[in-house]
Design an enzyme around this catalytic site. Structure first.
Site, PDB file in Angstrom:
ATOM      1  N   HIS A  53     -28.382  69.359  43.785  1.00 56.58           N
ATOM      2  CA  HIS A  53     -29.484  69.356  43.362  1.00 56.58           C
ATOM      3  C   HIS A  53     -30.148  68.159  42.283  1.00 56.58           C
ATOM      4  O   HIS A  53     -31.114  67.365  42.755  1.00 56.58           O
ATOM      5  CB  HIS A  53     -29.930  70.598  42.153  1.00 56.58           C
ATOM      6  CG  HIS A  53     -30.972  70.798  41.275  1.00 56.58           C
ATOM      7  ND1 HIS A  53     -32.338  70.841  41.795  1.00 56.58           N
ATOM      8  CD2 HIS A  53     -30.939  70.470  40.103  1.00 56.58           C
ATOM      9  CE1 HIS A  53     -33.247  70.641  40.965  1.00 56.58           C
ATOM     10  NE2 HIS A  53     -32.649  70.808  39.790  1.00 56.58           N
ATOM     11  N   HIS A  77     -30.341  64.903  34.518  1.00 56.86           N
ATOM     12  CA  HIS A  77     -31.113  65.809  33.881  1.00 56.86           C
ATOM     13  C   HIS A  77     -30.875  67.112  33.502  1.00 56.86           C
ATOM     14  O   HIS A  77     -31.282  67.619  32.618  1.00 56.86           O
ATOM     15  CB  HIS A  77     -32.822  66.114  34.877  1.00 56.86           C
ATOM     16  CG  HIS A  77     -32.579  66.869  35.699  1.00 56.86           C
ATOM     17  ND1 HIS A  77     -32.201  66.643  37.174  1.00 56.86           N
ATOM     18  CD2 HIS A  77     -32.779  68.168  35.923  1.00 56.86           C
ATOM     19  CE1 HIS A  77     -32.118  67.628  37.759  1.00 56.86           C
ATOM     20  NE2 HIS A  77     -32.653  68.619  37.232  1.00 56.86           N
ATOM     21  N   GLU A  81     -28.234  70.853  29.874  1.00 57.62           N
ATOM     22  CA  GLU A  81     -28.316  72.181  29.589  1.00 57.62           C
ATOM     23  C   GLU A  81     -27.347  72.968  30.166  1.00 57.62           C
ATOM     24  O   GLU A  81     -27.093  74.310  29.971  1.00 57.62           O
ATOM     25  CB  GLU A  81     -29.641  72.394  30.532  1.00 57.62           C
ATOM     26  CG  GLU A  81     -30.129  73.814  30.661  1.00 57.62           C
ATOM     27  CD  GLU A  81     -30.692  74.514  29.476  1.00 57.62           C
ATOM     28  OE1 GLU A  81     -31.151  73.441  28.665  1.00 57.62           O
ATOM     29  OE2 GLU A  81     -30.781  75.623  29.303  1.00 57.62           O
ATOM     30  N   ASP A  82     -26.609  72.467  31.396  1.00 56.24           N
ATOM     31  CA  ASP A  82     -25.739  73.098  32.207  1.00 56.24           C
ATOM     32  C   ASP A  82     -24.347  72.790  31.848  1.00 56.24           C
ATOM     33  O   ASP A  82     -23.446  73.864  32.699  1.00 56.24           O
ATOM     34  CB  ASP A  82     -26.074  73.105  33.847  1.00 56.24           C
ATOM     35  CG  ASP A  82     -27.387  73.904  33.918  1.00 56.24           C
ATOM     36  OD1 ASP A  82     -27.811  74.515  33.190  1.00 56.24           O
ATOM     37  OD2 ASP A  82     -27.959  73.447  34.907  1.00 56.24           O
ATOM     38  N   ASP A 144     -37.910  67.600  39.653  1.00 50.50           N
ATOM     39  CA  ASP A 144     -36.882  68.886  39.386  1.00 50.50           C
ATOM     40  C   ASP A 144     -37.548  69.966  40.023  1.00 50.50           C
ATOM     41  O   ASP A 144     -37.083  70.697  40.734  1.00 50.50           O
ATOM     42  CB  ASP A 144     -36.606  68.842  38.029  1.00 50.50           C
ATOM     43  CG  ASP A 144     -35.754  70.270  37.837  1.00 50.50           C
ATOM     44  OD1 ASP A 144     -34.770  70.409  38.443  1.00 50.50           O
ATOM     45  OD2 ASP A 144     -36.124  70.811  36.753  1.00 50.50           O
ATOM     46  N   ASP A 264     -61.650  71.967  61.620  1.00 52.83           N
ATOM     47  CA  ASP A 264     -62.373  71.287  62.680  1.00 52.83           C
ATOM     48  C   ASP A 264     -63.093  69.948  62.112  1.00 52.83           C
ATOM     49  O   ASP A 264     -63.497  68.978  62.694  1.00 52.83           O
ATOM     50  CB  ASP A 264     -63.360  72.077  63.271  1.00 52.83           C
ATOM     51  CG  ASP A 264     -62.781  72.945  64.391  1.00 52.83           C
ATOM     52  OD1 ASP A 264     -61.335  72.881  64.440  1.00 52.83           O
ATOM     53  OD2 ASP A 264     -63.350  73.961  64.938  1.00 52.83           O
TER      54      ASP A 264
HETATM   55 MN    MN Z   1     -32.953  70.674  37.587  1.00 54.50          MN
END
Ligand code: MN
Length: 731
Positions: A53, A77, A81-82, A144, A264
């Site tokens: 990711h 990034h 957070e993770d 993201d 069209d």
């Molecule tokens: Mn992310």
């Protein structure tokens, strides 16, 4: 933007090396290794390693040719957070810039979106931008989100719809306002696929069916333009302009049009080397095909607020159908596709003044976000830019997740009044982000604000007027005090009126009846008695005015009562006597034996229209109906009906004053007296005088029997030569 193939870290690094110097590429590579290490052992919902990711996010940023810090942040990034990595770690490992960008992205990720209505979505967007201290944070966040949308199929359907909806409401409009069309279109098209798959695939199929036919036709048009431009030596890239699913969908829904009517429409784009060439191409196209009136737009001279520049025109194409043409330079095209990202794209020579112009650009773009929707005219746009409104706002949450937009410097009281007047009035404290804060705490974007209220609160304090920022809160507070003052005014007004009434000697209970109050209120044009009291309280009207009117009716009633009382007294007085004192020749209707006097002022005689009124202790006084002395309000309230007993008789005489005026000649007075004597009328008094103009005035008091007797005398006197007028006198 390429959507299909998953790129490797090597691909991304290689892409970066195409525009970044070697040392910067090394920096970016280091960021990748750091992220790869941090996310090791983590997997996405799809089962692939998590690091895929961040790699794709970095690849999108490389495609936008972003600077090394931004691309590194693409890799990094999600680490704060993770994983266990902290912002401080990033600052130590890399630099403050990278740490700041990752921190920004992490904070933005914590915003919970909850939009029910357009205004909420708009506030979210503004807050989003306001919270990002650096515009690059938004670019990273958009990259993201773009990759998350590309991989949305791995999530359960309810989550897909929620994220797709959020993308459409928040992220796509932000991409649009920043002019990053490529990201905007992809976000919109992908969101549509999850929100309305039926329509999405229907449009996809319809486009497939038409593709060959269209491409053939476009090919012809492009060939024709190429030939024309070759003749005048203008180099150009000419292509059919791609149509985006979501914009077709929107037109079908919003304008209720059929697919054909939209799809069209033929459109080509001509990209040239210079602005001069743009206008030259326009001229050539207008000579080949007839331009449609009103469709030419010069966005080169007047760029759109998101910096878009181009010439637009529509002509009647080779087959007689409308043909849209967009003409722009390569630079303009880059901005059309990448918007603000094009401005931020890495260019070595830009580095020097980057820091200085950084803040300027940021402020400027925030203003763009604010105004783009509302202004169409470039000049007006430049005007509004000066107003610098956007940076003056903060965006805060209610505990339920709604976002409120408040002027910066606002305090919890402003917030409370924005929610509801009653909440404002009952505010006793506030919690910001779960912590007690004073009521003059200055709110910051992203704060979650909770207001504590109490029903027993005494309401706002006057100090609140000083600490609140919004005019809304100030007005509500002022209203509260005005209302409170009103209550004081009502009490004051009531007190003053009662005092006044006491002086008028009336019974308050009798006067202050709801009906009487209502009637008097109406007379003075008040809506209700409270308004009337309040008006007296703030001295809009005097208490005496109201009190007099209020007492009026009761006083009238009282007068009638007084009259009846007096009448009773007179009756009793008369009743105590054996005989009436004198016979006036007049009787009161329905009452016998009253003491009746004929008035001396007008001397009524039988046959005159008469009225009577009750005097205090002196019986009934009888006057001629036209006597001015009975015209007073006082007497009018006490009038009695009286009548003559019979038409008068020879036996009874009445005294009458008459005034005669005429030319003052010798013997006039004698002649008058003689005429009266001839009628056998007694004269009880005579006076005469004359003025310098030789007008004589003679006053005579005579005793007569009735009105016809009097008339006879008057007629005779009037026949005397040189008598001008004869009249009955009233004293
Ligand atoms: Mn992310």
């Amino acid at each position: 933007m390429s959507t299909d193939n998953i790129l490797t870290a090597e691909d991304v690094i290689q892409g970066a090396s195409k525009y970044l110097p070697e040392k910067d590429v090394d920096f970016v590579q280091r960021a990748y290794h750091y992220a790869e290490n941090a996310h090791r052992e983590q997997f996405r919902k799809s089962g692939e390693p998590y690091i895929n990711h961040p790699i794709q996010v970095a690849s999108i940023l490389v495609e936008l040719e972003m600077d090394p810090a931004t691309v590194s942040c693409g890799f990094l990034h999600d680490v704060v957070e993770d994983t266990n990595v902290t912002i401080e770690d990033l600052e130590d490992e890399f630099n403050a810039e990278v740490a700041m960008l990752v921190d920004g992205v992490t904070k933005l990720g914590k915003i919970k979106y909850k939009s029910k209505e357009a205004q909420q979505a708009e506030n979210h967007r503004k807050m989003f931008v306001a919270m990002a201290k650096d515009i690059r944070v938004i670019l990273i966040k958009l990259a993201d989100r773009l990759h998350n949308m590309r991989t949305l199929k791995h999530l359960p359907p309810p989550k897909q719809r929620r994220i797709a909806n959020e993308t459409l409401e928040i992220f796509a409009p932000i991409a649009h306002r920043l002019g990053i069309s490529t990201i905007k279109w992809e976000l919109e098209d992908t969101a549509l696929r999850y929100l309305n798959p039926q329509q999405y695939y229907r449009i996809v199929n319809l486009m497939k069916q038409k593709r060959n036919e269209r491409e053939y036709y476009i090919h012809d048009v492009v060939d024709e333009i190429h030939q024309q431009l070759n003749d005048v030596n203008i180099q150009a890239e000419i292509s059919g302009r791609p149509k985006h699913l979501y914009s077709i969908y929107r037109k079908m829904v919003m304008q209720n049009k059929q697919f054909n009517e939209i799809y069209d429409l033929l459109a080509v784009r001509v990209i040239v080397n210079s602005i001069k060439d743009c206008y030259a191409v326009l001229g050539i196209i207008h000579t080949c095909w007839k331009p449609m009136p009103g469709r030419f737009k010069d966005y080169i001279a007047m760029p759109k607020p998101n910096l878009y520049q181009s010439l637009h025109t529509t002509v009647i194409g080779p087959k007689g159908d409308p043909l849209e043409v967009q003409i722009r330079t390569k630079d303009m095209h880059e901005i059309a596709e990448f918007g603000i990202a094009a401005h931020w794209a890495y260019k070595e020579d830009k580095q020097l003044d980057k820091k200085r112009s950084f803040e300027d650009k940021l402020t400027w773009f925030r203003e763009i976000l604010e105004w783009q929707n509302d202004t169409h005219d470039a000049e007006e746009f430049m005007e509004t830019l000066k107003m610098d409104l956007f940076s003056d706002m903060v965006y805060v949450f209610t505990p339920k997740g709604d976002v409120l937009e408040l002027p910066s410097g606002s305090v919890p009281i402003d917030f409370a009044y924005r929610i509801h007047t009653e909440i404002g009035n009952q505010t006793i404290g506030s919690k910001v982000n779960g912590k007690m804060e004073p009521l003059d705490y200055q709110l910051k974007t992203g704060d979650i604000v909770e207001i504590m209220t109490s029903k027993h609160s005494y309401g706002p304090s006057r100090d609140w007027l000083k600490i609140t920022k919004t005019s809304q809160a100030k007005n509500k507070i002022k209203q509260f005090f005005k209302k409170q003052q009103r209550e004081e005014n009502i009490a004051k007004g009531k007190e003053q009126i009662e005092k006044e009434l006491n002086q008028l000697n009336v019974d308050l209970k009798e006067v202050l009846t709801p009906e009487n109050l209502r009637k008097v209120g109406e007379k003075f044009n008040f809506n209700n008695e409270e308004d009337m009291y309040a008006a007296v309280g703030y001295q809009g009207i005097t208490a005496a005015q109201i009190a007099t009117r209020l007492a009026d009716k009761v006083k009238k009633q009282k007068k009638t009562q007084d009259f009846e009382k007096a009448l009773e007294e007179v009756k009793q007085e008369v009743g105590s006597r054996k005989k009436p004192k004198a016979d006036s020749g007049v009787k009161v209707k329905g009452v016998d034996n009253l003491l009746i006097r004929l008035s001396k002022c007008c001397n009524p005689v039988p046959g005159d229209e008469i009225v009577g009124y009750i005097t205090k202790g002196r019986g009934v006084s009888v006057h001629r109906a036209d006597c001015p002395n009975v015209k007073t309000d006082e007497i009018q309230g006490r009038l009695l009906e009286v009548e003559w007993e019979g038409a008068g008789s020879d036996s009874k005489q009445f005294s009458v004053d008459i005034e005669i005026s005429g030319y003052d000649r010798h013997g006039l007075l004698n002649e008058v007296l003689q005429v009266i004597n001839e009628t056998k009328t007694s004269i009880t008094a005579v006076t005469g005088k004359s003025d310098q103009k030789q007008m004589a005035t003679i006053n005579i008091t005579i005793m007569i029997h009735n009105i016809s007797h009097l008339r006879k005398i008057v007629d005779r006197v009037k026949q005397i030569p040189d008598v001008y007028t004869v009249r009955r006198k009233i004293q």
